[in-house]
Design an enzyme around this catalytic site. Structure first.
Site, PDB file in Angstrom:
ATOM      1  CG  ASP A 141      -1.776  -1.101   1.418  1.00 12.11           C
ATOM      2  OD1 ASP A 141      -2.083  -1.744   0.413  1.00 12.11           O
ATOM      3  OD2 ASP A 141      -2.176  -1.354   2.575  1.00 12.11           O
TER       4      ASP A 141
HETATM    5  N1  URA Z   1      -1.171  -5.863   3.958  1.00  9.96           N
HETATM    6  C1  URA Z   1      -1.659  -4.611   3.948  1.00  9.96           C
HETATM    7  O1  URA Z   1      -2.677  -4.338   4.545  1.00  9.96           O
HETATM    8  N2  URA Z   1      -0.956  -3.674   3.284  1.00  9.96           N
HETATM    9  C2  URA Z   1       0.196  -3.925   2.623  1.00  9.96           C
HETATM   10  O2  URA Z   1       0.769  -3.021   2.034  1.00  9.96           O
HETATM   11  C3  URA Z   1       0.669  -5.226   2.634  1.00  9.96           C
HETATM   12  C4  URA Z   1      -0.016  -6.192   3.308  1.00  9.96           C
END
Ligand code: URA
Length: 235
Positions: free
Chosen positions: A102
């Site tokens: 993310d």
């Molecule tokens: N899980 C999440 O919620 N975000 C990420 O970036 C990776 C795994």
């Protein structure tokens, strides 16, 4: 592969532009001898403006993704490709992220132009652990590790329960979570499912490869020994 095509595929320019670079004498061997477009020369022996050529196709790199960068080629904001030489976005085959982190997640992100390898890394069959450290808004309740390990946790709008995941409590509001899957926003949704909220998320490891040694925003090309280490440590 002909030199013009090889160099153009690495993103140095169109074939026409690369042909012009040959004519301008910018493509040389390590001794500075000018090369011609039809010369037969090993990749390692080619210099562009005196610099070694970028790594050939089959590139795998590890990037320490900082918070605020998107794993996308199109987002109007900061993207992970902004952290690499601009040429890398123009390579053929295309350099892709191995899964995604993310925008607000930092840590180890692998990128490759090798589709077979990419699928090998993300395949649940590989059982490669993706290890995250999460800072939480609320103290852990105490039952999260058992629930996450149970293989029965069902996230909203999912059809199958999550595979068992390992949780290690590091502090009352800090935990290390080891996953073998990569569902959408998985870590944030797992903690939301137990009434918590992830305030900061950092991926510390993928398989046997750690983000240690790379400062935020830094990257390095991986070699055969790194790949052995990557696959050498299943979850
Ligand atoms: N899980 C999440 O919620 N975000 C990420 O970036 C990776 C795994």
């Amino acid at each position: 592969m002909r030199l013009v095509r090889l160099i153009a595929n690495l993103g140095y320019g169109s074939r026409k532009q690369v042909a012009a670079m040959f004519r301008e004498g910018r493509i040389t061997d390590p001794d500075g001898e000018v090369l011609y477009a039809d010369d037969k020369v090993e990749h390692a022996q080619v210099r562009v403006d005196g610099e070694p050529l970028d790594p050939p196709a089959g590139l795998v790199l590890a990037l320490h993704k900082p918070v605020g960068f998107t794993c996308s080629t199109r987002d109007p904001g900061r993207i992970v490709y902004d952290l690499l030489p601009p040429r890398f976005r123009l390579r053929s085959p295309v350099l892709s992220t191995v899964g995604r982190l993310d925008r607000d997640t930092s840590g180890l992100l692998l990128m490759t132009d090798d589709g077979g390898l990419l699928h090998r890394i993300i395949s649940p069959r590989a059982q490669l652990a993706k290890v995250y450290e999460a800072e939480l808004a609320e103290p852990l309740r105490g039952d999260e590790a058992a629930l996450f390990a149970s293989g029965s946790l069902m996230l909203e709008s999912e059809k199958t329960p999550l595979a068992p995941a390992g949780l290690e409590v590091l502090a009352p509001r800090r935990a290390r979570l080891s996953l073998t899957e990569g569902r959408y926003h998985q870590v944030r949704r797992m903690f939301a499912a137990v009434g918590n909220h992830v305030e900061a998320l950092h991926r510390v490891r993928v398989g046997g490869l750690s983000v240690e040694g790379l400062a935020a925003g830094e990257w390095r090309a991986l070699g055969p020994a790194d790949l052995e280490r990557l696959f050498g440590e299943a979850a």
